[in-house]
Write a protein that holds these residues in place. Sequence first.
Motif, PDB file in Angstrom:
ATOM      1  N   LYS A  26       0.709  -1.169  -0.255  1.00 13.13           N
ATOM      2  CA  LYS A  26       0.040   0.102   0.052  1.00 13.13           C
ATOM      3  C   LYS A  26       0.635   1.227   0.150  1.00 13.13           C
ATOM      4  N   GLU A  35       0.851  10.829  -2.920  1.00 14.51           N
ATOM      5  CA  GLU A  35      -0.283  10.705  -1.152  1.00 14.51           C
ATOM      6  C   GLU A  35       0.882  10.606   0.024  1.00 14.51           C
ATOM      7  N   GLY A  81      -3.189   2.977  11.173  1.00  9.07           N
ATOM      8  CA  GLY A  81      -3.566   4.280  10.900  1.00  9.07           C
ATOM      9  C   GLY A  81      -2.605   5.016  11.374  1.00  9.07           C
ATOM     10  N   ARG A  90       0.035  13.351   8.574  1.00 12.19           N
ATOM     11  CA  ARG A  90      -0.725  13.984   8.916  1.00 12.19           C
ATOM     12  C   ARG A  90      -0.653  14.253  10.221  1.00 12.19           C
ATOM     13  N   THR A 297      -8.984  -5.238   5.841  1.00 12.27           N
ATOM     14  CA  THR A 297      -9.848  -4.001   6.152  1.00 12.27           C
ATOM     15  C   THR A 297      -8.649  -3.201   7.495  1.00 12.27           C
ATOM     16  N   GLN A 300      -7.406  -1.145   5.148  1.00 13.91           N
ATOM     17  CA  GLN A 300      -8.022  -0.080   4.334  1.00 13.91           C
ATOM     18  C   GLN A 300      -7.914   0.736   4.873  1.00 13.91           C
ATOM     19  N   ARG A 301      -8.919   0.723   6.793  1.00 15.98           N
ATOM     20  CA  ARG A 301      -9.027   1.226   7.375  1.00 15.98           C
ATOM     21  C   ARG A 301      -8.017   2.545   7.841  1.00 15.98           C
ATOM     22  N   VAL A 303      -6.000   3.465   6.004  1.00 16.79           N
ATOM     23  CA  VAL A 303      -5.215   4.992   5.302  1.00 16.79           C
ATOM     24  C   VAL A 303      -6.378   5.382   5.220  1.00 16.79           C
ATOM     25  N   ASP A 304      -7.740   5.113   5.444  1.00 18.48           N
ATOM     26  CA  ASP A 304      -9.341   6.140   5.812  1.00 18.48           C
ATOM     27  C   ASP A 304      -8.799   6.624   6.602  1.00 18.48           C
ATOM     28  N   PHE A 305      -8.184   6.731   7.628  1.00 19.30           N
ATOM     29  CA  PHE A 305      -8.113   7.481   9.013  1.00 19.30           C
ATOM     30  C   PHE A 305      -6.927   7.762   8.555  1.00 19.30           C
ATOM     31  N   ARG A 307      -5.971   9.788   5.502  1.00 19.31           N
ATOM     32  CA  ARG A 307      -6.221  10.637   4.794  1.00 19.31           C
ATOM     33  C   ARG A 307      -7.403  11.147   5.500  1.00 19.31           C
ATOM     34  N   SER A 308      -8.233  10.997   6.517  1.00 16.28           N
ATOM     35  CA  SER A 308      -9.618  11.824   6.934  1.00 16.28           C
ATOM     36  C   SER A 308      -8.165  13.300   8.208  1.00 16.28           C
TER      37      SER A 308
END
Length: 336
Positions: A26, A35, A81, A90, A297, A300-301, A303-305, A307-308
Amino acid sequence: MSNILPSELAQKMYYHMARIRRFEDKVITLVDDNEIAGVCHEYSGQEAVAVGICSALSASDIVTSTHRGHGHTLAKGGDVGRMFAELLARTTGYNQGRGGSMHIADVGLGIFGANGIVGAGAPIACGAAHKFKAAGENRVAVSFFGDGAINQGVVHEAMNLAAIWKLPVIFICENNQYAISTPLREVTILEPHVRARAYGMPGVAVDGMDVEAVYHAAITAVERARSGNGPTFIECLTYRYFGHYTGERHMKMTYRTQEELESWKLKDPIKSWTARIVESGLCSLKDIQAIDAEIETEIQRGVDFARSGPLPVSAEALDCMYAVPYPNTPAWGIES
Ligand SMILES: Cc1ncc(C[n+]2csc(CCOP(=O)(O)OP(=O)(O)O)c2C)c(N)n1
Ligand SMILES: [Mg+2]
């Protein structure tokens, strides 16, 4: 090798190795998609080393890592995350987005930091081990480093100190046979573990593609350290499946041949472990699929964490960069 591991541990080892591989895959995508700014040093191929060693440690033991540190951090329990968030700069990342790949640390989990300075983790591990010994704590410090670090003076100073003070340290030389593009054989006469014996500690060599072999060597070293008998040096012969860093995929480097790479891919630590634990009944293919789905899972979680999370604002760019000085200690070079 004989199969003596309990099924739960065997599956946990699979989970940790597969999780590292998936994390790095990833990372490569995120670098390609811009990114992640800058570069990362992929750990792919070396998973059995980090996982074999960390499986032999307790939560209170500590590790020091390297520039190729994602595998060590994940194997010691690092949070996917917060790692992705750090790589994506971030404020929710491990270093609040200020450090990036080569500074990720989680002191609470015993991860005393990735380190961009080759060999620099060895004396840090000795410092931690010295404290453990002085305080009568039954804890162990592990120093991971590459074959390139074996010619760094600081690593030899650390080995000497650890031996003379019988510190609870384990030196892990991840011999992937190259320091950037320099083959170890061209710059070092003796194998690293043989050199370690000259300092008066056991120097052992293991197959670094075999998680069980690494684990057993680590268990012996941990027992020796905990019982007050001092350090051990473990050389793990391994191979990295990508270049020195993510940027190398876009370069035409000729220091390794395709044949060599393919021959090491046949020893893939994850594939061979999967085959072994399935054949021996420690795990079914269905279990493997379930673990893979769990990892997917989690990634993916993560990466979502990441990005947010918010990016640091420029006015706060220097926050968290320097330790707060002790009271009454003037900061160097700054007039008070
Ligand atoms: C003290 C120091 N010298 C040189 C470098 C530049 N450098 C970064 S990684 C690297 C090679 C390290 O090779 P190795 O220790 O075998 O680790 P690997 O990359 O194979 O995991 C070098 C020379 C550095 N970061 N620090
Ligand atoms: Mg190397």
